[in-house]
Design a protein around this motif. Sequence first.
Motif, PDB file in Angstrom:
ATOM      1  N   PHE A  32       0.828  -1.209   0.000  1.00  0.00           N
ATOM      2  CA  PHE A  32       0.000   0.000   0.000  1.00  0.00           C
ATOM      3  C   PHE A  32       0.867   1.266   0.000  1.00  0.00           C
ATOM      4  O   PHE A  32       0.538   2.244  -0.637  1.00  0.00           O
ATOM      5  CB  PHE A  32      -0.932   0.007   1.213  1.00  0.00           C
ATOM      6  N   ILE A  36       1.317   2.021  -3.909  1.00  0.00           N
ATOM      7  CA  ILE A  36       0.139   2.850  -4.203  1.00  0.00           C
ATOM      8  C   ILE A  36       0.329   4.296  -3.732  1.00  0.00           C
ATOM      9  O   ILE A  36       0.380   5.226  -4.545  1.00  0.00           O
ATOM     10  CB  ILE A  36      -1.136   2.249  -3.561  1.00  0.00           C
TER      11      ILE A  36
ATOM     12  N   THR B 246      -6.556   6.813  -6.315  1.00  0.00           N
ATOM     13  CA  THR B 246      -5.711   6.226  -5.279  1.00  0.00           C
ATOM     14  C   THR B 246      -6.558   5.521  -4.227  1.00  0.00           C
ATOM     15  O   THR B 246      -6.245   4.420  -3.786  1.00  0.00           O
ATOM     16  CB  THR B 246      -4.842   7.311  -4.626  1.00  0.00           C
ATOM     17  N   MET B 249      -7.714   2.232  -5.642  1.00  0.00           N
ATOM     18  CA  MET B 249      -6.621   1.254  -5.700  1.00  0.00           C
ATOM     19  C   MET B 249      -6.387   0.678  -4.309  1.00  0.00           C
ATOM     20  O   MET B 249      -6.170  -0.512  -4.143  1.00  0.00           O
ATOM     21  CB  MET B 249      -5.331   1.903  -6.218  1.00  0.00           C
ATOM     22  N   PHE B 250      -6.458   1.547  -3.320  1.00  0.00           N
ATOM     23  CA  PHE B 250      -6.216   1.131  -1.946  1.00  0.00           C
ATOM     24  C   PHE B 250      -7.277   0.130  -1.473  1.00  0.00           C
ATOM     25  O   PHE B 250      -6.963  -0.964  -1.027  1.00  0.00           O
ATOM     26  CB  PHE B 250      -6.209   2.377  -1.055  1.00  0.00           C
ATOM     27  N   THR B 253      -7.292  -3.204  -3.572  1.00  0.00           N
ATOM     28  CA  THR B 253      -6.206  -4.107  -3.177  1.00  0.00           C
ATOM     29  C   THR B 253      -6.520  -4.765  -1.841  1.00  0.00           C
ATOM     30  O   THR B 253      -6.352  -5.980  -1.667  1.00  0.00           O
ATOM     31  CB  THR B 253      -4.881  -3.327  -3.084  1.00  0.00           C
ATOM     32  N   MET B 254      -7.018  -3.969  -0.897  1.00  0.00           N
ATOM     33  CA  MET B 254      -7.347  -4.504   0.424  1.00  0.00           C
ATOM     34  C   MET B 254      -8.448  -5.567   0.322  1.00  0.00           C
ATOM     35  O   MET B 254      -8.367  -6.628   0.945  1.00  0.00           O
ATOM     36  CB  MET B 254      -7.775  -3.359   1.352  1.00  0.00           C
TER      37      MET B 254
END
Lengths: 88, 590
Positions: A32, A36, B246, B249-250, B253-254
Amino acid sequence: MAFKSEDDAKAYWSENVSLMIKLMVIWFVVSFGCGILLADVLNTIQIGGYKLGFWFAQQGSIYAFLILIFYYAKAMGKLDAKYGVDGE
Amino acid sequence: MDLQTITYIVVGFTFALYIGIAIWAKAGSTKEFYVAGGGINPVANGMATAADWMSAASFISMAGLIAMSYGGNGGSVFLMGWTGGYVILAMLLAPYLRKFGKFTVPEFIGDRYYSNTARVVAVVCLIIVSVTYVIGQMKGVGVAFSRFLEVDYDTGLYIGMTIVFIYAVFGGMKGITYTQIAQYCVLILAYTIPAIFISLQLTGNPLPQLGLGGSLADGTPLLVRLDQVVTDLGFANYTTGPRLSTLNMFVYTMSLMIGTAGLPHVIIRFFTVPTVKDARSSAGWALVFIAILYTTAPAVAAMARLNLHETIQPAATGENLAYADAPAWFSNWEKTGLLKFEDKNGDGKIQYYNDKSAAGQALAAEKGWAGNELKVDNDILVLANPEIAQLPNWVIALVAAGGLAAALSTAAGLLLAISSSISHDLMKGVFRPDLDEKSELMYSRIAMAGAIMVAGYLGLNPPGFAAGTVALAFGLAASSIFPALMMGIFSKRINKEGAIAGMIAGIVVTLFYVFQHKGFLFVGDWKYLESLGSNWFFGIEANAFGAVGAVVNFIVANIVTGMTKPVPQDVQDMVEHIRVPSGVAAAQDH
């Protein structure tokens, strides 16, 4: 086989949890963080043909995950032995 | 020998291998049927887990998803999301669930939350998650057959179902484990061999992982050239262009990470190793075998995309490829509909660019183009790779076998998770606790056969939403099963009311958000709250919502626990017990 005392059980668990938290912080930072949140900044750095942020997102984070798991497995093996809970 | 014959031989050989394993690995007890006897070597289990985990989507679609739909950089969510979950599994779940030492995920939830209701809720969540996931695999089997073997989709599906039936119904987890090991070998060879050749051709480096950071023949780094080529055509920059915000994406992904950790068919694989120590290292080995494909995929994505652009618009001439001069693979894949060409400006040449962007439109105005003329399906980046790299026919045949191996291995794992939750959790656990070993084994085989029929039916009549189902399964697992497991291990406080309310709240909120975007039960007309618009919750996409659902689950579970009776002492002792790694052997024989 079990713990020798109640204190041992507590100490074992808190050592395990603190190791886990440390490793989860790294887990968070490499994926992260570097992949990211900080990707734009890291992308200004070029390593070989890779932009660094892009490398972390598509390669580096995965290698880091591997190291983390094997490190954890090894460290926990030692911890189990230290507290005598490594038997079958 | 022509391609068709070679493909039949290679695929036929792999199928014979799977059936041979089935005959050899027949399950004789429920313990063998559910957890392969519990004595699988951790490295072998890692390999089986890798095949269990890597689905038709990973094998066929992921590289294209990264390179095309998510424009390169955006595809990182899949690479990190689908690997990072193993860190969570290795540290937070697998060792403790292995120590618990029973057969299914709902069984842990039922015991930890001392409630058959919790167990049934977990079964329902498991079935929703696994059935959505299995539809995608069944489609993968049909598609692989129809593209490579020229049998129609339905026939392909029947053949695939028969193969899975043979080894899953007779062998259970035991048969599935050994076939998954074989399937891993097939799929990883099929994925890496074309990748190595493409990397060699483009960068001179045989390792795709290094080739991706390597340089082309003229000394330009591959990724620099790729960024140049795609931005010239009006597409987003490959290495930096954001496809998602962003925040998205965060959370995406989580969601994928905790969804991975909460997928029952992956978790039960860790019940098959002998000790807690083995469960930890086995998660590491699983990720080793997965990483071989997952670090190759971004190289395949970038290289195949560069190849595609440079075939259509060779840098040397600067002229677009004339349709009449298109290479053989182009027309081969045009037949399957994965490539579609339409000569909009009638110049007989192929123009492939982003006609939605200002840069693309400026380019079109300058060159007299009348819109993008080529439609490219994501899957082509993997499927056409061997032909683009001019590899021999046996490599193409191997890719067919690899796609089938990926789909079959994941389907079998999912079917086992579904059938064991029916025979072990519902039949033995809730309705007929007096069931003896032999009858339970029979029920588990019947449940497996039934699950294969249902999955096959859904594969033959895929509901309209099938395309997005794999991503949805992760969101649902993340919001329902993962939090219940994690709290069950790390908190002695969360009680049955809390866990039940949390699971229901998590999965309902996630489904509500997804349905609001895509129609209730995916029926397009059944929309509600349309005035809120799409992605109304901080702009979060439906597929990425699982992480939010998980947070809801945690919060609801904590609040409800605070209002209800505390956890009984014996259950708290059980939590203490699973935190101690020793004594697994005793726990297993229940």
